[in-house]
Design an enzyme around this catalytic site. Structure first.
Site, mmCIF file in Angstrom:
data_model
loop_
_atom_site.group_PDB
_atom_site.id
_atom_site.type_symbol
_atom_site.label_atom_id
_atom_site.label_comp_id
_atom_site.label_asym_id
_atom_site.label_seq_id
_atom_site.Cartn_x
_atom_site.Cartn_y
_atom_site.Cartn_z
ATOM 1 N N CYS A 108 0.838 -1.198 0.000
ATOM 2 C CA CYS A 108 0.000 0.000 0.000
ATOM 3 C C CYS A 108 0.874 1.250 0.000
ATOM 4 O O CYS A 108 2.100 1.179 0.030
ATOM 5 C CB CYS A 108 -0.929 0.009 1.209
ATOM 6 S SG CYS A 108 -0.048 0.012 2.787
ATOM 7 N N CYS A 127 3.375 1.691 2.787
ATOM 8 C CA CYS A 127 4.609 0.909 2.616
ATOM 9 C C CYS A 127 5.627 1.714 1.815
ATOM 10 O O CYS A 127 6.810 1.732 2.135
ATOM 11 C CB CYS A 127 4.311 -0.403 1.899
ATOM 12 S SG CYS A 127 3.211 -1.518 2.803
ATOM 13 N N ASP A 160 -2.787 7.242 -31.974
ATOM 14 C CA ASP A 160 -1.936 6.461 -32.854
ATOM 15 C C ASP A 160 -2.777 6.064 -34.066
ATOM 16 O O ASP A 160 -4.012 6.053 -33.982
ATOM 17 C CB ASP A 160 -1.418 5.220 -32.111
ATOM 18 C CG ASP A 160 -0.645 4.288 -33.019
ATOM 19 O OD1 ASP A 160 0.279 4.768 -33.692
ATOM 20 O OD2 ASP A 160 -0.982 3.089 -33.059
ATOM 21 N N ASP A 168 -2.723 1.475 -29.118
ATOM 22 C CA ASP A 168 -3.160 0.078 -29.004
ATOM 23 C C ASP A 168 -2.043 -0.872 -28.615
ATOM 24 O O ASP A 168 -2.300 -2.024 -28.300
ATOM 25 C CB ASP A 168 -3.733 -0.403 -30.341
ATOM 26 C CG ASP A 168 -2.655 -0.520 -31.414
ATOM 27 O OD1 ASP A 168 -1.974 0.490 -31.667
ATOM 28 O OD2 ASP A 168 -2.485 -1.611 -31.980
ATOM 29 N N ASP A 177 3.180 2.436 -27.801
ATOM 30 C CA ASP A 177 2.518 3.685 -27.409
ATOM 31 C C ASP A 177 2.542 3.899 -25.900
ATOM 32 O O ASP A 177 2.082 4.933 -25.420
ATOM 33 C CB ASP A 177 1.051 3.676 -27.874
ATOM 34 C CG ASP A 177 0.937 3.523 -29.381
ATOM 35 O OD1 ASP A 177 1.620 4.264 -30.097
ATOM 36 O OD2 ASP A 177 0.175 2.655 -29.842
#
Length: 649
Positions: A14, A17, A429, A643, A647
């Protein structure tokens, strides 16, 4: 001069931490700055000018271990390790905890329906004890380490709250003479631990999903490289090489890359020619012809030729390593809400404990009995355990990213969710985002002089490409299969690097004759030598398709006569034009950033209505362009939609 050390950290769950590790590192003498990334489980530590940084690393590791975590020096581009079959942080532990807690909750679930049942105290004790002290032992360990480092964390609060509920149950059971008292709270301690374990597991799963881009990039890297012993082009012995681990290759080494292998290092081609798939870098599916003196990138896929490469960028200095660091840096940046959580959580735990103690003291000395005061104080601790900071935030993020994933949207980080409503510009893109991402045969034209049937022309082109993995070959074969065309049979098929493919036809009208499927550029170079006027006619024939952004290939007989022209292109995804139109209606500027050539990029942009176009852009330049778009306006918020892993930065 300062040096940067990267360490691998295990055991963080978390935000508190992360804060604890950073605090411990900053206490080490000589540390200038420390940044811990929860998603990648790495710490980057900047240390002062040291003669030997290797002797300093054990001090950093010791400080992290003192804070309650495991640390080790990160190996160069180390692959992700698979988790063990069963661990206290995994899904099986969560499932077991829930199964043990369900019988304890069942009486309360049945109560509204008029069924009043109660498990014997001994059974409740047997069900709750393993949840409390075995499956929940992680909270005691983490809480103890948090106390030792001088900071309260959520694990400490869970340990204190559930132990109080469990201890109170034992106390009530003892007062009843080990009978079946009405007021016992074994179910509270077990359910709280189960809920927090579930929340932490969901958070861990979300964290793993955020590292998918990094894992995909790392998967592109070969483990070994074939380093040649000889460094002379005269009588080069390709068999005299040794397989070295990728981190043992140094700049200047000569590396052998066989057909179909991934290129292990950045470098320059000394010998050989081939086609290289650089889609991991550019996102474009078209193979790139490579000749001697051409630059190649580690992680790209070699085609049909054998290459000898002189290594230039290796290890952390390679293009792929830089891409990985860019993704990690992007994920390390904390969202505004996460920074607020870090600040609040550091005060939340001690505040809750102090309130519980004050409540007990006030109610016991002024209002209630010892038992009632204890129950109310325990209630404060228990209620605070699965708080919004520890459970609701990861669950909300999981829910949001899950809904988005069903719609094909992968969200990189929490900050993207927070800032989405302020967007002023969206950059897209091209290949695979606006378009399908796979070349298709758009049209073909019969230019033969002997009245060749169109379907025979298609069958000849298919026959040459049978067995080829080239994207254009798949496009021809897919189109032919849709037309129910049977490919002609060829023998002695050979790939001509950077030009096309050639073979001997075994049947049909051109039996025992040589046929080639050549790129437009390669065919023009051949025909110009024998008939410049005819070459000009072929150029005019192809100009229409080239102006549409299509690539053109020619089916040629005996390297002398063109039989047919084939045009390949990429189609728009359904609904793209409507999406761009809706974004414009929302006053959002649209931009296309593509690695493709200018003609193709501008053609696609014109079709869909994109406002601005940037073509022939590499991933590192994409990130720079996003920064440029953000700097154009004071209140500009820019999103990048892509995609693939190229990218991700």
């Amino acid at each position: 001069m300062s040096q940067l050390v990267t360490l691998k950290i295990d055991g963080m769950t978390c935000a508190s931490c992360v804060a604890r590790v950073e605090k411990s590192l900053l206490k080490v003498e000589g540390v200038d700055a420390a940044s811990v990334n929860l998603a990648t489980e790495k710490a980057q530590v900047r240390v002062g000018d040291l003669e030997n940084v290797d002797t300093y690393i054990p001090h950093l590791i010791k400080a992290i271990e003192k804070a309650g975590f495991e640390a080790s020096r990160l190996e160069c581009l180390k692959k992700t390790q698979k988790p063990s079959f069963f661990d206290l942080h995994g899904p099986y532990a969560v499932l077991l905890s829930i199964l043990l807690s369900l019988p304890l909750v069942l009486p309360m679930v049945l109560m509204p329906f008029g069924w009043h049942v109660m498990l014997p105290a001994s059974v409740q004790f047997l069900l709750a004890t393993p949840v409390q002290f075995i499956l929940g032992s992680r909270f005691y360990i983490a809480g103890f380490h948090g106390l030792r480092s001088g900071s309260g964390n959520m694990d400490l609060l869970v340990a204190v709250g559930t132990t109080a509920a469990y201890g109170l149950s034992i106390y009530e059971w003892y007062l009843s003479g080990w009978g079946n008292p009405h007021q016992i709270y074994f179910e509270s301690s077990a359910v709280v631990i189960s809920l927090v374990m579930l929340g932490k597991w969901l958070e861990m799963r979300a964290k793993k999903e955020t590292t998918a881009a990094i894992s995909a990039l790392q998967a592109l890297w070969p483990n070994e490289a074939k380093v040649l012993a000889q460094q002379s082009l005269e009588n080069l012995d390709y068999r005299n090489y040794q397989n070295l681990a990728i981190d043992q290759v140094i700049p200047g080494d000569w590396v052998l890359v066989l057909p179909g292998e991934r290129i292990p290092v950045d470098g320059v081609i000394l010998l050989g020619s081939s086609e290289v798939d650089e889609s991991m870098l550019t996102g474009e599916t078209q193979l790139i012809a490579k000749e001697p003196a051409a630059l190649v990138t580690g992680g790209s896929l070699n085609g049909s030729g054998r290459l000898v490469i002189q290594a230039q960028g290796v290890g952390e200095e390679s293009t792929l390593a830089k891409m990985i660091r860019m993704v990690e840096d992007a994920q390390a940046e904390k969202a505004p809400i996460q920074r607020l959580v870090d600040q609040v959580s550091s005060w939340f735990v001690p505040t809750v404990i102090v309130i519980a103690i004050l409540n007990f003291l006030v109610t016991y000395f002024f209002f209630e009995t010892f038992e009632t005061s204890l129950i109310r104080s325990v209630a404060i601790l228990v209620i605070a355990c699965p708080c919004a900071l520890g459970l609701a935030t990861p669950v909300a993020i999981m829910a949001g990213t899950g809904v988005a994933a069903k719609s094909g949207i992968l969200i990189k980080d929490a900050q993207a969710l927070e800032l989405a409503h302020r967007l002023t510009t969206i950059a897209f893109d091209k290949t695979g985002t606006l378009t399908i991402g796979h070349p298709q045969l758009m049209t073909y034209k019969n230019v033969s002089l002997d009245s060749l049937d169109d379907l025979i022309l298609l069958s000849l082109a298919m026959g040459l490409q049978v067995g080829s993995e080239h994207p254009l070959a798949k496009a021809i074969i897919d189109y032919g299969e849709q037309q129910s065309v049977t490919p002609q049979v060829f023998r002695d098929v050979a790939i001509q690097s950077g030009k096309g493919i050639q073979g001997i036809c075994e049947d049909g009208p051109y039996s025992e004759q040589s046929l080639s499927l050549l790129s437009h550029h390669a065919w023009l170079e051949i025909i110009k030598l024998s008939n410049p006027i005819l070459a000009q006619q072929y150029q005019q024939e192809a100009e229409i398709e080239l102006s549409k952004g299509h690539s053109v290939s020619w089916l040629v007989l005996n390297q002398q006569t063109a039989l047919g022209m084939f045009a390949f292109g990429d189609q728009l995804k359904p609904g793209v034009k409507e999406v761009i139109a809706r974004l414009k209606a929302m006053q959002i500027q649209t931009v296309m950033i593509s690695g493709d050539n200018r003609i193709v990029a501008e053609m696609i942009a014109k079709q869909v209505g994109i406002d601005r176009v940037f073509s022939q852009v590499l991933p590192a330049d994409k990130a720079q362009l996003i920064k440029q778009l953000k700097s154009e306006h004071v209140e500009a918020y820019v999103a990048m939609v892509g995609d693939g892993v190229n990218d991700a930065p």
